[in-house]
Write an enzyme that holds these catalytic residues in place. Sequence first.
Site, PDB file in Angstrom:
ATOM      1  N   SER A  25       0.892  -1.219  -0.071  1.00  0.00           N
ATOM      2  CA  SER A  25       0.190   0.082   0.008  1.00  0.00           C
ATOM      3  C   SER A  25       1.056   1.354  -0.238  1.00  0.00           C
ATOM      4  O   SER A  25       1.753   1.374  -0.900  1.00  0.00           O
ATOM      5  CB  SER A  25      -0.969  -0.032   1.333  1.00  0.00           C
ATOM      6  OG  SER A  25      -2.184   0.865   1.010  1.00  0.00           O
ATOM      7  N   ASP A  71      -9.753  -5.712  -4.324  1.00  0.00           N
ATOM      8  CA  ASP A  71      -9.358  -4.501  -3.454  1.00  0.00           C
ATOM      9  C   ASP A  71     -10.312  -3.432  -3.735  1.00  0.00           C
ATOM     10  O   ASP A  71     -10.392  -2.732  -4.900  1.00  0.00           O
ATOM     11  CB  ASP A  71      -7.835  -4.160  -3.841  1.00  0.00           C
ATOM     12  CG  ASP A  71      -7.223  -3.146  -2.962  1.00  0.00           C
ATOM     13  OD1 ASP A  71      -7.961  -2.453  -2.183  1.00  0.00           O
ATOM     14  OD2 ASP A  71      -5.955  -3.243  -3.004  1.00  0.00           O
ATOM     15  N   HIS A 118      -7.372  -5.917   0.104  1.00  0.00           N
ATOM     16  CA  HIS A 118      -6.022  -5.099   0.243  1.00  0.00           C
ATOM     17  C   HIS A 118      -4.781  -5.880   0.950  1.00  0.00           C
ATOM     18  O   HIS A 118      -3.985  -5.256   0.885  1.00  0.00           O
ATOM     19  CB  HIS A 118      -6.558  -3.653   1.010  1.00  0.00           C
ATOM     20  CG  HIS A 118      -5.523  -2.734   0.723  1.00  0.00           C
ATOM     21  ND1 HIS A 118      -5.228  -2.087  -0.700  1.00  0.00           N
ATOM     22  CD2 HIS A 118      -4.861  -1.886   1.692  1.00  0.00           C
ATOM     23  CE1 HIS A 118      -4.375  -1.106  -0.392  1.00  0.00           C
ATOM     24  NE2 HIS A 118      -4.164  -0.992   0.969  1.00  0.00           N
TER      25      HIS A 118
END
Length: 264
Positions: free
Chosen positions: A88, A213, A241
């Site tokens: 991320s 996601d 995610h």
Amino acid sequence: MTESMAERLKIASQGQGIPLVFIHGWGLNSAVWQPCSAQLQTDFEVITVDLPGFATNNLVQLEQYSLVEIANAIIDAVGKPAVYIGWSLGGLVASQIAINHPEQVLGLITVASSPQFIERDNWPGIKESVLALFHQQLAQDTTKTISNFLKIQAMGSPHIRQDIKTIRDLVMQHQQPARQILDDSLSLLETSDLSEQLAGIKQPFFRLYGKLDGLVPKQVIALIDELAPNSQRYIFEQASHAPFISHQAEFLTILKNWLMEHVI
């Protein structure tokens, strides 16, 4: 950046072999990697790092909380060529490291990441209004804001409750970051755009995504294919995610196979 400041960034190292440096995402800390680290340290040196202001590095202050400064601090702390794996926001940091310090990067792996996270023009992403709301919530209740963010991260996962609990139990081992740090690092998600620089990454480059996601929509994957034509990618069909939590066995198999083929 001063030398003393670089020395204050702590890292943790376990195992032996080619170094793999794991960088966590927004609001969390390096503890999210513990389940993977335990499985990898028989074959690799697993290095985990908390971003400046987070967990073991909660006292580290940078002159400017920017991707470049964070990248410099991590490179100084690691001190040797390594494979960088960023999740991320950590994927943005790892990409910046590969762009600015190519000689220190044996390979780059981004997990559920994007060169720009915000929805703009023809670029799918997080709506600016969502991050604006997070900024407002941070001012009122940081713990609740992180908790809400965890729910968004796990959304779409077939075992959403278990994923949230796993991540929360891991990251709560450490002291939570100060609101200002959360605010500053959230701003990195809002303002960073490395899309034009991806083509310049010459090291082996692997991108991992969750098909479900909600923060990095699957529509963005084809756009990044064009921006980084030399990279490979893999999509976890049932993951959102945090595929390294929800689909750990598959994640580790894919990771090891790619490392064997492209780095070792």
